[in-house]
Design a protein around this motif. Structure first.
Motif, PDB file in Angstrom:
ATOM      1  N   THR A   1      11.566 -15.559  11.230  1.00  0.00           N
ATOM      2  CA  THR A   1      12.587 -15.497  10.181  1.00  0.00           C
ATOM      3  C   THR A   1      12.043 -15.097   8.808  1.00  0.00           C
ATOM      4  OG1 THR A   1      12.377 -17.873   9.740  1.00  0.00           O
ATOM      5  CG2 THR A   1      14.105 -17.208  11.287  1.00  0.00           C
ATOM      6  N   THR A   2      10.769 -15.370   8.522  1.00  0.00           N
ATOM      7  CA  THR A   2      10.194 -15.103   7.204  1.00  0.00           C
ATOM      8  C   THR A   2       9.548 -13.720   7.174  1.00  0.00           C
ATOM      9  OG1 THR A   2       9.723 -17.461   6.976  1.00  0.00           O
ATOM     10  CG2 THR A   2       8.625 -15.963   5.429  1.00  0.00           C
ATOM     11  N   ALA A   3      10.081 -12.822   6.328  1.00  0.00           N
ATOM     12  CA  ALA A   3       9.565 -11.454   6.252  1.00  0.00           C
ATOM     13  C   ALA A   3       8.084 -11.452   5.875  1.00  0.00           C
ATOM     14  CB  ALA A   3      10.361 -10.644   5.229  1.00  0.00           C
ATOM     15  N   ALA A   4       7.325 -10.542   6.518  1.00  0.00           N
ATOM     16  CA  ALA A   4       5.894 -10.414   6.247  1.00  0.00           C
ATOM     17  C   ALA A   4       5.481  -8.965   6.461  1.00  0.00           C
ATOM     18  CB  ALA A   4       5.103 -11.340   7.168  1.00  0.00           C
ATOM     19  N   ASN A   5       4.581  -8.475   5.624  1.00  0.00           N
ATOM     20  CA  ASN A   5       4.085  -7.097   5.722  1.00  0.00           C
ATOM     21  C   ASN A   5       3.116  -6.980   6.897  1.00  0.00           C
ATOM     22  OD1 ASN A   5       5.561  -6.305   3.480  1.00  0.00           O
ATOM     23  ND2 ASN A   5       3.893  -6.738   2.065  1.00  0.00           N
ATOM     24  N   LEU A   6       3.664  -6.681   8.076  1.00  0.00           N
ATOM     25  CA  LEU A   6       2.865  -6.637   9.297  1.00  0.00           C
ATOM     26  C   LEU A   6       3.023  -5.331  10.068  1.00  0.00           C
ATOM     27  CD1 LEU A   6       3.681 -10.253  10.570  1.00  0.00           C
ATOM     28  CD2 LEU A   6       1.606  -9.489   9.388  1.00  0.00           C
ATOM     29  N   MET A   7       3.731  -4.328   9.493  1.00  0.00           N
ATOM     30  CA  MET A   7       3.991  -3.074  10.212  1.00  0.00           C
ATOM     31  C   MET A   7       3.228  -1.912   9.593  1.00  0.00           C
ATOM     32  SD  MET A   7       8.027  -3.173  11.279  1.00  0.00           S
ATOM     33  CE  MET A   7       8.773  -3.537   9.707  1.00  0.00           C
ATOM     34  N   VAL A   8       2.594  -1.124  10.464  1.00  0.00           N
ATOM     35  CA  VAL A   8       1.990   0.159  10.093  1.00  0.00           C
ATOM     36  C   VAL A   8       2.389   1.151  11.170  1.00  0.00           C
ATOM     37  CG1 VAL A   8       0.028  -0.831   8.850  1.00  0.00           C
ATOM     38  CG2 VAL A   8      -0.182  -0.339  11.293  1.00  0.00           C
ATOM     39  N   GLY A   9       2.266   2.449  10.896  1.00  0.00           N
ATOM     40  CA  GLY A   9       2.595   3.403  11.941  1.00  0.00           C
ATOM     41  C   GLY A   9       2.916   4.771  11.422  1.00  0.00           C
ATOM     42  N   GLN A  10       3.730   5.490  12.207  1.00  0.00           N
ATOM     43  CA  GLN A  10       4.065   6.868  11.894  1.00  0.00           C
ATOM     44  C   GLN A  10       5.577   7.072  11.936  1.00  0.00           C
ATOM     45  OE1 GLN A  10       3.435  10.403  14.614  1.00  0.00           O
ATOM     46  NE2 GLN A  10       1.806  10.754  13.121  1.00  0.00           N
ATOM     47  N   VAL A  11       6.062   7.806  10.937  1.00  0.00           N
ATOM     48  CA  VAL A  11       7.470   8.184  10.868  1.00  0.00           C
ATOM     49  C   VAL A  11       7.532   9.688  11.077  1.00  0.00           C
ATOM     50  CG1 VAL A  11       9.540   8.252   9.414  1.00  0.00           C
ATOM     51  CG2 VAL A  11       7.940   6.321   9.228  1.00  0.00           C
ATOM     52  N   ASN A  12       8.247  10.120  12.108  1.00  0.00           N
ATOM     53  CA  ASN A  12       8.386  11.542  12.407  1.00  0.00           C
ATOM     54  C   ASN A  12       9.861  11.898  12.288  1.00  0.00           C
ATOM     55  OD1 ASN A  12       8.413  14.142  13.440  1.00  0.00           O
ATOM     56  ND2 ASN A  12       6.884  13.677  15.006  1.00  0.00           N
ATOM     57  N   THR A  13      10.222  12.476  11.148  1.00  0.00           N
ATOM     58  CA  THR A  13      11.604  12.871  10.928  1.00  0.00           C
ATOM     59  C   THR A  13      11.661  14.365  10.692  1.00  0.00           C
ATOM     60  OG1 THR A  13      11.455  12.360   8.568  1.00  0.00           O
ATOM     61  CG2 THR A  13      12.330  10.641  10.001  1.00  0.00           C
ATOM     62  N   ASP A  14      12.600  15.014  11.329  1.00  0.00           N
ATOM     63  CA  ASP A  14      12.797  16.451  11.184  1.00  0.00           C
ATOM     64  C   ASP A  14      11.507  17.213  11.466  1.00  0.00           C
ATOM     65  OD1 ASP A  14      14.427  18.653  10.730  1.00  0.00           O
ATOM     66  OD2 ASP A  14      13.997  18.706   8.578  1.00  0.00           O
ATOM     67  N   GLY A  15      10.691  16.680  12.423  1.00  0.00           N
ATOM     68  CA  GLY A  15       9.462  17.347  12.835  1.00  0.00           C
ATOM     69  C   GLY A  15       8.298  17.199  11.877  1.00  0.00           C
ATOM     70  N   ALA A  16       8.436  16.373  10.845  1.00  0.00           N
ATOM     71  CA  ALA A  16       7.368  16.198   9.861  1.00  0.00           C
ATOM     72  C   ALA A  16       6.832  14.762   9.924  1.00  0.00           C
ATOM     73  CB  ALA A  16       7.890  16.504   8.462  1.00  0.00           C
ATOM     74  N   PRO A  17       5.648  14.553  10.525  1.00  0.00           N
ATOM     75  CA  PRO A  17       5.100  13.197  10.625  1.00  0.00           C
ATOM     76  C   PRO A  17       4.478  12.717   9.313  1.00  0.00           C
ATOM     77  CG  PRO A  17       3.635  14.753  11.698  1.00  0.00           C
ATOM     78  CD  PRO A  17       4.841  15.533  11.247  1.00  0.00           C
ATOM     79  N   THR A  18       4.663  11.430   9.035  1.00  0.00           N
ATOM     80  CA  THR A  18       4.061  10.766   7.889  1.00  0.00           C
ATOM     81  C   THR A  18       3.475   9.451   8.370  1.00  0.00           C
ATOM     82  OG1 THR A  18       5.734  11.690   6.407  1.00  0.00           O
ATOM     83  CG2 THR A  18       4.486   9.804   5.586  1.00  0.00           C
ATOM     84  N   ASN A  19       2.215   9.194   8.048  1.00  0.00           N
ATOM     85  CA  ASN A  19       1.579   7.935   8.436  1.00  0.00           C
ATOM     86  C   ASN A  19       1.767   6.890   7.358  1.00  0.00           C
ATOM     87  OD1 ASN A  19       0.617   8.899  10.892  1.00  0.00           O
ATOM     88  ND2 ASN A  19      -1.186   9.773   9.933  1.00  0.00           N
ATOM     89  N   VAL A  20       2.089   5.679   7.778  1.00  0.00           N
ATOM     90  CA  VAL A  20       2.207   4.541   6.874  1.00  0.00           C
ATOM     91  C   VAL A  20       1.027   3.629   7.196  1.00  0.00           C
ATOM     92  CG1 VAL A  20       3.628   2.581   6.167  1.00  0.00           C
ATOM     93  CG2 VAL A  20       4.712   4.762   6.769  1.00  0.00           C
ATOM     94  N   VAL A  21       0.022   3.608   6.322  1.00  0.00           N
ATOM     95  CA  VAL A  21      -1.217   2.892   6.610  1.00  0.00           C
ATOM     96  C   VAL A  21      -1.327   1.553   5.892  1.00  0.00           C
ATOM     97  CG1 VAL A  21      -2.471   4.988   7.195  1.00  0.00           C
ATOM     98  CG2 VAL A  21      -2.488   4.190   4.841  1.00  0.00           C
ATOM     99  N   ALA A  22      -0.548   1.336   4.848  1.00  0.00           N
ATOM    100  CA  ALA A  22      -0.502   0.034   4.172  1.00  0.00           C
ATOM    101  C   ALA A  22       0.629  -0.768   4.808  1.00  0.00           C
ATOM    102  CB  ALA A  22      -0.261   0.218   2.678  1.00  0.00           C
ATOM    103  N   ALA A  23       0.345  -1.988   5.221  1.00  0.00           N
ATOM    104  CA  ALA A  23       1.328  -2.805   5.933  1.00  0.00           C
ATOM    105  C   ALA A  23       2.600  -3.015   5.112  1.00  0.00           C
ATOM    106  CB  ALA A  23       0.723  -4.149   6.306  1.00  0.00           C
ATOM    107  N   VAL A  24       3.744  -2.874   5.775  1.00  0.00           N
ATOM    108  CA  VAL A  24       5.066  -3.047   5.172  1.00  0.00           C
ATOM    109  C   VAL A  24       5.889  -3.972   6.070  1.00  0.00           C
ATOM    110  CG1 VAL A  24       4.988  -0.815   3.995  1.00  0.00           C
ATOM    111  CG2 VAL A  24       5.952  -0.959   6.300  1.00  0.00           C
TER     112      VAL A  24
END
Length: 161
Positions: A98-121
């Motif tokens: 239930t308590t939000a925590a910055n624990l996600m990293v990864g890649q967003v691929n929208t419209d064929g353009a990938p972007t890496n998210v390396v700082a936890a969100v």
């Protein structure tokens, strides 16, 4: 219905499960706020097929605390999300369910353009007036963090921030 799950301590075991089982994953349809548990591990359809997510119909889904091997695949089932910020659908990583925590990293691929998210969100957003049916986010855990891969048709349709 019985499903098989892998346990670090016991190996492959059978558990009672809810929903339809495909490849040992449950399939849930979610159209309101929900706190997921390890027992929900599997596929999650967001919204209602054939029905636009209404102006005030947005909701949040909380991931459970990270645990090794947990996996969720979220797919927008609604054809679109209304043009109102209150219609957005969010998925949040949590430290305890239930308590939000910055624990996600990864890649967003929208419209064929990938972007890496390396700082936890801590939040994935299916954005109002941009996200469409079939846009998706996959989340799996190593026991400490959530690793995310997002695929969406339009730029900005699904965000990781």
């Amino acid at each position: 219905m019985v499903r098989s799950v892998f346990s670090d301590g016991k190996g492959l075991v059978q558990k009672a499960g809810a929903g339809t089982v495909i490849s040992n994953h449950s399939v849930l349809s979610v159209n309101a706020a929900k706190n997921l548990t390890a027992d929900d591990c599997g596929f999650v359809n967001l919204g209602v097929v054939g029905t636009q997510q209404p102006n005030s119909g947005g909701f949040n889904v909380n991931l459970p605390a990270p645990a090794k091997g947990l996996y969720f695949k979220f797919m927008l089932a609604a054809p679109s999300i209304a043009s109102n910020a209150n219609a957005a659908i969010t998925i949040k990583s949590t430290s305890d369910g239930t308590t939000a925590a910055n624990l996600m990293v990864g890649q967003v691929n929208t419209d064929g353009a990938p972007t890496n998210v390396v700082a936890a969100v801590d939040v994935i957003t299916f954005v109002h007036n941009v996200a469409k049916a079939g846009d998706q986010a996959e989340c799996y855990s190593d026991g400490t963090n959530w690793f995310v891969t997002i695929h969406a048709d339009a730029d900005g349709a699904v965000t990781l921030a």
